[in-house]
Design an enzyme around this catalytic site. Structure first.
Site, mmCIF file in Angstrom:
data_model
loop_
_atom_site.group_PDB
_atom_site.id
_atom_site.type_symbol
_atom_site.label_atom_id
_atom_site.label_comp_id
_atom_site.label_asym_id
_atom_site.label_seq_id
_atom_site.Cartn_x
_atom_site.Cartn_y
_atom_site.Cartn_z
ATOM 1 N N HIS A 1 65.129 -23.732 46.039
ATOM 2 C CA HIS A 1 65.576 -24.200 47.350
ATOM 3 C C HIS A 1 64.582 -23.840 48.453
ATOM 4 C CE1 HIS A 1 69.522 -25.382 45.793
ATOM 5 N NE2 HIS A 1 69.236 -24.443 44.904
ATOM 6 N N LYS B 1 40.145 0.330 50.032
ATOM 7 C CA LYS B 1 40.405 1.780 50.031
ATOM 8 C C LYS B 1 39.339 2.537 50.814
ATOM 9 C CE LYS B 1 42.832 2.028 45.619
ATOM 10 N NZ LYS B 1 42.730 2.458 44.229
ATOM 11 N N GLU C 1 45.193 -8.637 37.995
ATOM 12 C CA GLU C 1 44.180 -7.585 38.051
ATOM 13 C C GLU C 1 43.170 -7.725 36.900
ATOM 14 O OE1 GLU C 1 45.975 -3.683 38.220
ATOM 15 O OE2 GLU C 1 44.562 -3.012 39.733
HETATM 16 O O1 PA5 Z 1 46.056 -1.162 36.035
HETATM 17 C C1 PA5 Z 1 45.540 -0.324 36.749
HETATM 18 O O2 PA5 Z 1 44.600 0.395 36.348
HETATM 19 C C2 PA5 Z 1 46.037 -0.032 38.151
HETATM 20 O O3 PA5 Z 1 46.886 -0.984 38.619
HETATM 21 C C3 PA5 Z 1 46.725 1.310 38.191
HETATM 22 O O4 PA5 Z 1 47.813 1.294 37.325
HETATM 23 C C4 PA5 Z 1 47.217 1.671 39.602
HETATM 24 O O5 PA5 Z 1 46.182 1.531 40.513
HETATM 25 C C5 PA5 Z 1 47.717 3.104 39.634
HETATM 26 O O6 PA5 Z 1 46.720 3.989 39.228
HETATM 27 P P1 PA5 Z 1 46.970 5.549 39.092
HETATM 28 O O7 PA5 Z 1 48.018 5.773 38.074
HETATM 29 O O8 PA5 Z 1 45.661 6.150 38.643
HETATM 30 O O9 PA5 Z 1 47.387 6.048 40.417
#
Ligand code: PA5
Length: 422
Positions: A299, A411, A278
């Site tokens: 494997h 989304k 990410e």
């Molecule tokens: O690193 C990040 O910002 C994301 O992966 C969030 O952790 C994830 O989308 C969850 O977000 P939230 O806690 O606002 O629901």
């Protein structure tokens, strides 16, 4: 405290040590930027100084609330997704609950089957929940919270609210819900993005409920921070790893596999995968992070690794002391495994690891990261090390490590289909 170690193992000669040394010299200025953090990212750097959210006062706060939950609950359901649950899950899964409270994970998918499983699992038990969400707009924890709220209301009536602990940002909608409904509130640091929150209430509170020694986790992280601050650039382990990753990317490698021979690292590998994927996968750049759960995966994908296209390099987590032992004894059945009589699984596992490293490093470069044990101090070191490397590596790559514009695209279609905008 025993230190992590790093070593490049590359019999394939893709990367010479001189080249790495030159890369480290060239990128040393980034190390200084990352050590102190840049102004442009000041709203995302609350993790850089471990004391900000894992100092003694905070640790005592998390532990006090955890103690109450330990006294009253059989189960804590942690509702969160991505950065809001992966770090805690990584440690709890690796070390195992050390308190009487079992941790159950929810709010990390949309599967009816999974939520039904969770509700079945907690039936008849004394249940507390910890809802963790930064902005509280994410669908999975949102609907997971609803399902668990209904369960709590049905079982505990009006007093259900005292069993709800929310970790959310101040003045978010979740904060408002806490005030309106009498839920307990822990701050989700507004200066840390989800995937960097291991050493904050997000990760540390559920770990504390599970009986993890969160003081040792913070101590491990502080030790690593101190080390990364004092180690000179030419020897700095974070700079070395960040440079190697980027040099291999420049040479055409497109994936980094985090491989380990202790399956208890599975959830940690998922945390690592999110952190790097990410943070670096943007602007059409970045290494795709994947993991190898060895020896099992040898494997299956072992064939591709050894013989397939050269797009993957490997980083091994090499645990020095697994802390477990099982010796194979001769049982007078001629199964043709007698050459292993008297050998420990641990010893056999090490032989498999060394052999894999030898074979794979003939094909592509491997990084060996030695970890003393799978204890809390080591996890503290690992969390800080990888978060620091991630920031540094993204700087070298030339991307912003702290945003994630790409996760929004699907989304919009999903919310449209579900009628959110009607
Ligand atoms: O690193 C990040 O910002 C994301 O992966 C969030 O952790 C994830 O989308 C969850 O977000 P939230 O806690 O606002 O629901």
């Amino acid at each position: 405290m025993e230190d992590l170690g790093i070593q490049l193992v590359d019999s394939s000669s893709w990367l010479e040590m001189e080249e790495v040394a030159m890369g480290m010299e060239e990128n040393a200025p980034f190390l200084d930027l990352v050590k102190y953090g840049e102004e442009q990212y000041s709203d995302s750097l609350g993790w850089l100084d471990v004391d900000e959210w894992a100092g003694d006062k905070w640790l005592a706060t998390y532990q006090e609330l955890a103690k109450e939950v330990q006294e009253k609950a059989d189960v804590l359901v942690v509702i969160g997704i991505g950065g809001s649950n992966q770090a805690a899950r990584a440690v709890v899964d690796a070390i195992g609950e050390a308190s009487s409270v079992r941790i159950v994970w929810a709010g990390n998918n949309i599967s009816a089957d999974s939520i039904c499983d969770v509700l079945k699992e907690i039936e008849g038990k004394s249940v507390y929940i910890n809802v963790i969400a930064k902005n509280f707009e994410t669908l999975e924890p949102g609907i997971g919270f609803r399902a668990l709220r209904s369960f709590l209301k049905e079982v505990y009536g009006d007093s259900y609210a005292e069993r709800v602990i929310c970790t959310g940002t101040q003045e978010s909608h979740l904060d408002e819900l806490c005030k309106e409904n009498g839920f307990r509130f822990l701050p989700f640091p507004d200066n840390i993005g989800g995937r960097f929150t291991a050493l904050s209430p997000v990760g540390l509170f559920p770990m504390a409920v599970a009986g993890m020694n969160i003081n040792a986790i913070a101590a491990g992280a502080k030790h690593m921070r101190q080390r990364l601050h004092t180690e000179k650039a030419s020897e700095n382990i974070a700079l070395k790893y960040a440079v190697v990753r980027n040099q291999l990317y420049q040479k055409g490698f497109r994936m980094e596999m985090l491989s380990y021979f202790e399956p208890r690292y599975f959830r940690f590998a998922k945390w690592w995968m999110q952190l790097f994927g990410e943070s670096e996968g943007k602007d059409n750049k970045g290494l795709y992070p994947l993991f190898g759960n060895f020896s099992e995966d040898l494997h299956s994908i072992g064939q591709f690794l050894q013989d397939g296209s050269n797009v993957i390099f490997e980083t091994f987590l090499d645990v020095q002391e697994s802390g477990a032992s099982y010796v194979l004894h001769n049982d007078d059945v001629d199964d043709r495994f007698d050459y292993l009589n008297g050998k420990d699984f641990d010893e056999i596992n090490r032989a498999a690891f060394e052999a894999t490293l030898t074979a794979h490093s003939k094909k592509f470069p491997c990084v060996k990261l030695t970890v003393p044990t799978m204890d809390e101090e080591s996890f503290g070191q690992l969390f800080y090390f990888f978060e620091f490397v991630c920031y540094l590596s993204a700087k070298i790559l030339g991307v912003n490590p702290f945003d994630q514009p790409g996760v929004e695209a699907y989304k919009q279609y999903m919310f449209e289909a579900l009628g959110k905008y009607e």
